[in-house]
Design an enzyme around this catalytic site. Structure first.
Site, PDB file in Angstrom:
ATOM      1  N   HIS A  13     -29.489  48.836  27.670  1.00 28.32           N
ATOM      2  CA  HIS A  13     -28.115  48.603  28.127  1.00 28.32           C
ATOM      3  C   HIS A  13     -27.973  48.954  29.614  1.00 28.32           C
ATOM      4  CE1 HIS A  13     -23.753  50.076  28.221  1.00 28.32           C
ATOM      5  NE2 HIS A  13     -23.675  48.776  27.979  1.00 28.32           N
ATOM      6  N   ARG A  14     -27.704  47.956  30.426  1.00 26.99           N
ATOM      7  CA  ARG A  14     -27.691  48.098  31.904  1.00 26.99           C
ATOM      8  C   ARG A  14     -29.058  48.576  32.390  1.00 26.99           C
ATOM      9  NH1 ARG A  14     -21.884  51.382  32.374  1.00 26.99           N
ATOM     10  NH2 ARG A  14     -20.939  50.367  30.574  1.00 26.99           N
ATOM     11  N   GLU A  40     -30.032  44.284  28.938  1.00 30.73           N
ATOM     12  CA  GLU A  40     -28.663  43.793  29.049  1.00 30.73           C
ATOM     13  C   GLU A  40     -28.200  44.074  30.465  1.00 30.73           C
ATOM     14  OE1 GLU A  40     -24.127  44.351  28.845  1.00 30.73           O
ATOM     15  OE2 GLU A  40     -25.666  45.711  29.556  1.00 30.73           O
ATOM     16  N   ASP A  42     -24.768  43.179  33.485  1.00 32.31           N
ATOM     17  CA  ASP A  42     -23.411  42.684  33.691  1.00 32.31           C
ATOM     18  C   ASP A  42     -23.401  41.816  34.945  1.00 32.31           C
ATOM     19  OD1 ASP A  42     -22.082  44.392  31.590  1.00 32.31           O
ATOM     20  OD2 ASP A  42     -22.980  45.946  32.851  1.00 32.31           O
ATOM     21  N   ASP A 237     -28.772  52.956  25.949  1.00 34.00           N
ATOM     22  CA  ASP A 237     -29.121  53.419  27.301  1.00 34.00           C
ATOM     23  C   ASP A 237     -30.529  54.001  27.330  1.00 34.00           C
ATOM     24  OD1 ASP A 237     -26.491  52.810  27.926  1.00 34.00           O
ATOM     25  OD2 ASP A 237     -25.782  54.884  27.713  1.00 34.00           O
TER      26      ASP A 237
HETATM   27  O1  G3P Z   1     -23.072  44.073  26.045  1.00 31.68           O
HETATM   28  C1  G3P Z   1     -22.777  45.297  25.472  1.00 31.68           C
HETATM   29  C2  G3P Z   1     -21.993  46.181  26.405  1.00 31.68           C
HETATM   30  O2  G3P Z   1     -22.589  46.111  27.666  1.00 31.68           O
HETATM   31  C3  G3P Z   1     -20.531  45.797  26.522  1.00 31.68           C
HETATM   32  O3  G3P Z   1     -19.771  46.748  27.211  1.00 31.68           O
HETATM   33  O4  G3P Z   1     -18.680  47.787  29.132  1.00 31.68           O
HETATM   34  O5  G3P Z   1     -21.047  48.374  28.635  1.00 31.68           O
HETATM   35  O6  G3P Z   1     -20.460  46.133  29.568  1.00 31.68           O
HETATM   36  P1  G3P Z   1     -20.008  47.278  28.702  1.00 31.68           P
HETATM   37 MG    MG Z   2     -22.339  45.121  29.531  1.00 29.34          MG
END
Ligand code: G3P
Ligand code: MG
Length: 257
Positions: A13-14, A40, A42, A237
């Protein structure tokens, strides 16, 4: 493509954001070294229409600058330090563009691109992302997700073969989106908040032929419970901890060497 992913698939995640500054190249490279199945990130539009990889609407929390991503040009963003907020050893790490992430790790992992245009849901971010994915020849190595149904519909029209994950918020809002918009938004996977997940929800989605990838799951007891419920993937994470926990859960189920 989704069928080829392991179950449960570990999305960093990120990036490996427990061990490196989120949404940066070191975090993505570390995730790959830590054997995450996928990353993942953004994706957002900055002030001069470039696609950058960044989570917040403002740069204040994770950089040494101030201001809104939508107001800052790429040149201005390149001046910022996006590493030292996490640890001094990462000083000098910058905010990457989506193209730079594709160049660095596109050939080495699967990428979940979260389309982050929540403040301007009708902007052209889906089109820009689709162009970049095509340009880098990564259509069979990415999936798209978003809380914004309009963005998902638009990108689905542009790249109908790329799988889509419908993100839903925690609480009653998530349940409502699922039941009201679920049939209208094309998606092969549901990406619910950990707070909203039950065994029944996973079974229901499986009956509809969909996978369930849950965010954001960092505690071993949650990972173990989701494994028991046959979850298809988690966003975490800490991919290293997730890998160890999943292996332990699988060994406990089948103790034969
Ligand atoms: O894609 C899962 C998660 O990243 C969604 O929430 O705020 O961490 O981008 P956020
Ligand atoms: Mg996200």
């Amino acid at each position: 493509m989704l069928e080829q992913l392991p179950r449960p698939v570990i999305f960093a995640h990120r990036g490996a954001s427990a061990h490196a500054p989120e949404n940066t190249l070191p975090a993505f490279e570390l995730a790959i070294r830590q054997n995450a199945d996928a990353i993942e990130l953004d994706a957002a539009l900055c002030g001069d229409g470039q696609v950058v990889v960044f989570h917040d609407g403002s740069v204040d929390r994770t950089t040494d600058g101030q201001g809104l991503i939508k107001d800052l040009t790429l040149d201005a963003l390149r001046e910022l330090d996006a590493g030292s907020y996490f640890d001094e050893s990462f000083r000098g790490v910058g905010i990457p563009t989506l193209g730079e992430v594709f160049e660095a790790v596109g050939g080495k992992t699967i990428i979940n691109i979260e389309i982050k245009n929540y403040a301007s849901p009708l902007d052209d971010l889906p089109e820009f992302i689709a162009k970049l994915v095509s340009h880098h020849n990564l259509a069979d190595r990415v999936l798209f997700s978003s809380f914004n149904p309009i963005a998902l519909n638009r990108i689905h029209k542009l790249m109908p073969d790329v799988p889509i994950g419908l993100l839903t918020v925690a609480g009653i809002g998530g349940a409502l989106v699922r039941s009201i918009l679920g049939g209208w938004i094309p998606h092969q996977a549901l990406h619910p908040s950990l707070q909203n997940v039950s065994h029944k929800l996973i079974q229901n989605q499986h009956r509809r032929g969909r996978r369930v990838h849950v965010y954001t799951v960092n505690h071993p007891e949650d990972i173990t419970r989701l494994c028991r419920w046959n979850v298809d993937g988690i966003f975490t994470d800490d991919p290293l901890l997730a890998r160890r926990t999943i292996e332990a859960a699988q060994n406990a189920e089948d103790p034969t060497p």
